[in-house]
Each structure stands twice: as C-alpha cells, then as structure tokens.
Design a protein around this motif. Structure first.
Motif, PDB file in Angstrom:
ATOM      1  N   PRO A  20       2.977   0.522   2.409  1.00 32.51           N
ATOM      2  CA  PRO A  20       3.996   1.636   2.587  1.00 32.51           C
ATOM      3  C   PRO A  20       4.250   2.363   1.302  1.00 32.51           C
ATOM      4  O   PRO A  20       4.775   3.354   1.366  1.00 32.51           O
ATOM      5  N   GLN A  39       2.120   4.439  -5.328  1.00 35.70           N
ATOM      6  CA  GLN A  39       3.041   3.959  -6.297  1.00 35.70           C
ATOM      7  C   GLN A  39       2.668   2.813  -7.153  1.00 35.70           C
ATOM      8  O   GLN A  39       1.256   2.540  -6.909  1.00 35.70           O
ATOM      9  N   PHE A  40       3.426   2.193  -7.736  1.00 36.08           N
ATOM     10  CA  PHE A  40       3.150   0.916  -8.420  1.00 36.08           C
ATOM     11  C   PHE A  40       3.919  -0.398  -7.723  1.00 36.08           C
ATOM     12  O   PHE A  40       4.769  -0.174  -6.824  1.00 36.08           O
ATOM     13  N   ASP A  75      16.648   5.384  -7.337  1.00 36.17           N
ATOM     14  CA  ASP A  75      16.170   4.209  -6.339  1.00 36.17           C
ATOM     15  C   ASP A  75      15.826   2.855  -7.318  1.00 36.17           C
ATOM     16  O   ASP A  75      15.431   2.014  -6.761  1.00 36.17           O
ATOM     17  N   TYR A  76      16.685   2.842  -8.391  1.00 33.91           N
ATOM     18  CA  TYR A  76      16.462   1.630  -9.405  1.00 33.91           C
ATOM     19  C   TYR A  76      17.716   1.069  -9.679  1.00 33.91           C
ATOM     20  O   TYR A  76      17.703   0.552 -10.935  1.00 33.91           O
ATOM     21  N   ARG A  98      11.737  -2.946 -12.684  1.00 31.28           N
ATOM     22  CA  ARG A  98      11.788  -1.779 -11.698  1.00 31.28           C
ATOM     23  C   ARG A  98      10.616  -1.439 -10.775  1.00 31.28           C
ATOM     24  O   ARG A  98      10.779  -0.659  -9.894  1.00 31.28           O
ATOM     25  N   VAL A 134       9.478  -3.860  -8.688  1.00 34.68           N
ATOM     26  CA  VAL A 134       9.197  -4.639  -7.483  1.00 34.68           C
ATOM     27  C   VAL A 134       9.590  -3.968  -6.348  1.00 34.68           C
ATOM     28  O   VAL A 134      10.650  -3.150  -5.999  1.00 34.68           O
ATOM     29  N   ASN A 135       8.651  -4.114  -5.421  1.00 38.80           N
ATOM     30  CA  ASN A 135       8.810  -3.529  -4.005  1.00 38.80           C
ATOM     31  C   ASN A 135       9.310  -4.399  -2.891  1.00 38.80           C
ATOM     32  O   ASN A 135       9.666  -5.632  -3.095  1.00 38.80           O
ATOM     33  N   ASP A 136       9.784  -3.701  -1.801  1.00 40.21           N
ATOM     34  CA  ASP A 136      10.397  -4.321  -0.698  1.00 40.21           C
ATOM     35  C   ASP A 136       9.252  -4.931   0.283  1.00 40.21           C
ATOM     36  O   ASP A 136       8.251  -4.064   0.431  1.00 40.21           O
ATOM     37  N   ARG A 191       9.027  -4.864   3.435  1.00 36.87           N
ATOM     38  CA  ARG A 191       8.992  -4.329   4.939  1.00 36.87           C
ATOM     39  C   ARG A 191       7.825  -3.656   4.987  1.00 36.87           C
ATOM     40  O   ARG A 191       7.466  -2.680   4.084  1.00 36.87           O
ATOM     41  N   TYR A 199      15.163  -5.143  -0.193  1.00 34.74           N
ATOM     42  CA  TYR A 199      16.083  -4.421  -0.550  1.00 34.74           C
ATOM     43  C   TYR A 199      17.565  -4.311   0.417  1.00 34.74           C
ATOM     44  O   TYR A 199      18.392  -3.929  -0.186  1.00 34.74           O
ATOM     45  N   PHE A 207      19.767  -0.346   2.134  1.00 36.27           N
ATOM     46  CA  PHE A 207      18.847   0.778   1.334  1.00 36.27           C
ATOM     47  C   PHE A 207      18.023   1.627   1.996  1.00 36.27           C
ATOM     48  O   PHE A 207      17.915   2.589   2.140  1.00 36.27           O
ATOM     49  N   TRP A 208      17.317   0.860   3.289  1.00 34.81           N
ATOM     50  CA  TRP A 208      16.494   1.669   3.923  1.00 34.81           C
ATOM     51  C   TRP A 208      17.472   2.698   5.059  1.00 34.81           C
ATOM     52  O   TRP A 208      17.160   3.646   5.397  1.00 34.81           O
TER      53      TRP A 208
HETATM   54  C1  SAM Z   1      12.626   0.187  -7.170  1.00 33.29           C
HETATM   55  S1  SAM Z   1      11.423   1.281  -6.644  1.00 33.29           S
HETATM   56  C2  SAM Z   1      10.160   0.012  -6.575  1.00 33.29           C
HETATM   57  C3  SAM Z   1       8.756   0.678  -7.515  1.00 33.29           C
HETATM   58  C4  SAM Z   1       8.021   1.905  -6.988  1.00 33.29           C
HETATM   59  N1  SAM Z   1       7.094   1.583  -6.112  1.00 33.29           N
HETATM   60  C5  SAM Z   1       7.477   2.447  -8.223  1.00 33.29           C
HETATM   61  O1  SAM Z   1       6.216   2.789  -8.253  1.00 33.29           O
HETATM   62  O2  SAM Z   1       8.205   3.188  -9.082  1.00 33.29           O
HETATM   63  C6  SAM Z   1      11.669   1.546  -5.096  1.00 33.29           C
HETATM   64  C7  SAM Z   1      10.826   2.595  -4.467  1.00 33.29           C
HETATM   65  O3  SAM Z   1       9.676   2.130  -4.120  1.00 33.29           O
HETATM   66  C8  SAM Z   1       9.260   2.350  -2.676  1.00 33.29           C
HETATM   67  N2  SAM Z   1       9.047   1.465  -2.038  1.00 33.29           N
HETATM   68  C9  SAM Z   1       9.361  -0.192  -2.309  1.00 33.29           C
HETATM   69  N3  SAM Z   1       8.998  -0.867  -1.190  1.00 33.29           N
HETATM   70  C10 SAM Z   1       8.678  -0.240  -0.392  1.00 33.29           C
HETATM   71  C11 SAM Z   1       8.340  -0.428   1.174  1.00 33.29           C
HETATM   72  N4  SAM Z   1       8.460  -1.655   1.701  1.00 33.29           N
HETATM   73  N5  SAM Z   1       8.115   0.636   1.881  1.00 33.29           N
HETATM   74  C12 SAM Z   1       8.125   1.906   1.624  1.00 33.29           C
HETATM   75  N6  SAM Z   1       8.435   2.353   0.189  1.00 33.29           N
HETATM   76  C13 SAM Z   1       8.691   1.186  -0.668  1.00 33.29           C
HETATM   77  C14 SAM Z   1      10.238   3.420  -2.179  1.00 33.29           C
HETATM   78  O4  SAM Z   1       9.731   4.617  -2.759  1.00 33.29           O
HETATM   79  C15 SAM Z   1      11.660   3.066  -3.044  1.00 33.29           C
HETATM   80  O5  SAM Z   1      12.490   4.056  -3.186  1.00 33.29           O
END
Ligand code: SAM
Length: 228
Positions: free
Chosen positions: A73, A77-78, A110-111, A133, A135-137, A139, A200, A204-205
């Motif tokens: 999901p 991104q990272f 979002d951080y 910063r 760390v993803n969720d 879900r 999260y 958050f969601w």
């Molecule tokens: C704290 S940042 C995590 C790092 C982010 N992936 C990045 O590259 O900067 C939080 C954001 O990551 C994305 N994200 C993290 N976990 C996710 C998930 N399980 N499903 C969808 N988006 C997610 C969402 O865009 C969220 O707002």
C-alpha cells in the motif's frame, strides 16, 4: 558515512533531537530527567546506554528502502527494513525529529508523534529526522497480520534525554501500550531483510479515510497531528 543510504537529498538528517522554538526549560527538564536505574515499575522508561547501536546515526540495525512491490500500500514511497536480525523486545532505533508543543503542531504532518502528551511534547519528523520516519504501518501488506514493532519512550544516554523509540514487539518485557497481554516470551523478533512495521492505530487511518478501518489496535494515541 554521514547519512543513511536512500536518505532524501533535500531533507536534513538529524544526529540528535532538535528543539523547536516553543520547547521551554520545563520541557527540557522533563526530557533530561533520567529514570532511576533500579526501578521495576511497569511504566518505567527504559534506558539505552550511550553505546547502544540503536542511537547511532546512521543506525546499523536498519536500512531505508524504496517500496517497489506494486501490491504494497505504500508503493512508490520508502519503508524501513531490518539490516540484521533483531531480537524480541529489543530497541531498534530512536525516532528523531523536531521536538515541539501542541501550539506548533502541523495538522498536515504524517510524521508527528506524541513523546508525552501530558507534558505537551511531540516529535515531528516531517521536515527533518532520522530513519525512524520511514516506519510504515502493517495494514494492507500481504502476509502481515500484525505489527512487528511499536513506539515506546526510551531514555537515550547518548543524548541524555527521553526520546520516542521504535521497539521490536515481544520479549515479555515491554508492555504493549497496556492494551494487549504479551504472548509467549519467545514471540516476536524481526529477521534481517524484513520490513519493520508498527501499528499507527485506528485513529490515524480513520482520520484519513473516514470510513472506519475496523482492525485497528493500539498506537493511535501516539500521533500528535490532526487533532488526536
Ligand atoms: C511515517 S510515514 C512512513 C514513511 C513513508 N512511507 C515515506 O516514504 O515517507 C507515514 C505515511 O506512510 C504511508 N503509509 C505507511 N504505512 C502505510 C500503509 N500500511 N498503507 C498505506 N500507506 C502507508 C502513508 O502515506 C502515511 O501517511
């Protein structure tokens, strides 16, 4: 190497917590008060020794990687991945960012995590930070039914202050936000190469989707932005 691989070129990389303008002497006193070593109280903030790799910058325990799986999901991104095996209950790294109070919360971030809501201190890694910063969720990620990490405060002797930490779940030591009983002591741990994933929290969601996620569990109370 002064910055981790894949660190965004335009984003300042922090090697220590950064104080925003509204961090007051009482905030600083709170942040710099070391918890007693010998206490076994359930809400005791653990201490990370100055030599802990978890507070090295860059942190050798983790790596930032682009999410290239289209089914993930956070594709495009990272994410943060384990660079070595991490034991259950172990401190993975500190979550560094700009420390601030409620008055300077960015509703869009979002951080932004509460370090201590009562003391009115949060840590926002939107504009600067460290590997935490990313760390993803868990879900929506195929094969992931729960988080393998969680946020929890830690007193970091390297900086002489309390920080938000990212911890591997399990190990039977840390409480899981007081909401869930720990399962077997042997449970948890993160294998080298595995993505580090927290919860999260439902809040958050819900705030983003407004449609009720249903499978949320603890952690939402950690986010400082968007009125939580
Ligand atoms: C704290 S940042 C995590 C790092 C982010 N992936 C990045 O590259 O900067 C939080 C954001 O990551 C994305 N994200 C993290 N976990 C996710 C998930 N399980 N499903 C969808 N988006 C997610 C969402 O865009 C969220 O707002």
């Amino acid at each position: 190497m002064s910055k981790p691989k894949n660190w965004p070129a335009t984003l300042p990389y922090l090697k220590a917590p950064l104080y925003g303008k509204d961090i007051s002497p009482s905030h600083i006193q709170f942040l710099r008060t070391k918890p007693p070593n010998e206490s076994s109280a359930i809400d005791q903030v653990p201490i990370a020794p100055a030599s802990s790799p978890a507070t090295e910058t860059p942190c050798p325990r983790v790596k930032i990687q682009a999410i290239t799986d289209r089914n993930h999901p956070a594709y495009g991104q990272f994410g943060l991945f384990a660079a070595q095996n991490i034991a259950p209950g172990e401190l993975i790294l500190a979550y560094l960012g700009r420390l601030h109070g409620r008055a300077t919360t960015s509703e869009e971030s979002d951080y932004d995590l509460w370090l201590d809501r009562e003391m009115d201190v949060a840590v926002d890694a939107a504009g600067e930070g460290n590997e935490g910063r990313f760390v993803n969720d868990y879900r929506g990620i195929e094969g992931k039914e729960r988080a393998n990490a969680r946020f929890g405060n830690v007193f970091c002797e390297r900086w002489g202050e309390v920080c938000v930490g990212v911890w591997a779940v399990g190990g039977g030591k840390a409480k899981d936000d007081g909401k869930k009983k720990m399962k077997k002591k042997s449970e948890g741990g993160i294998k080298k190469g595995e993505e580090i994933l927290v919860s999260y929290g439902k809040g958050f969601w819900e705030e983003r989707r407004k449609d009720g996620d249903g499978d949320g569990d603890g952690g939402g109370e950690k986010w400082a932005s968007r009125g939580y």
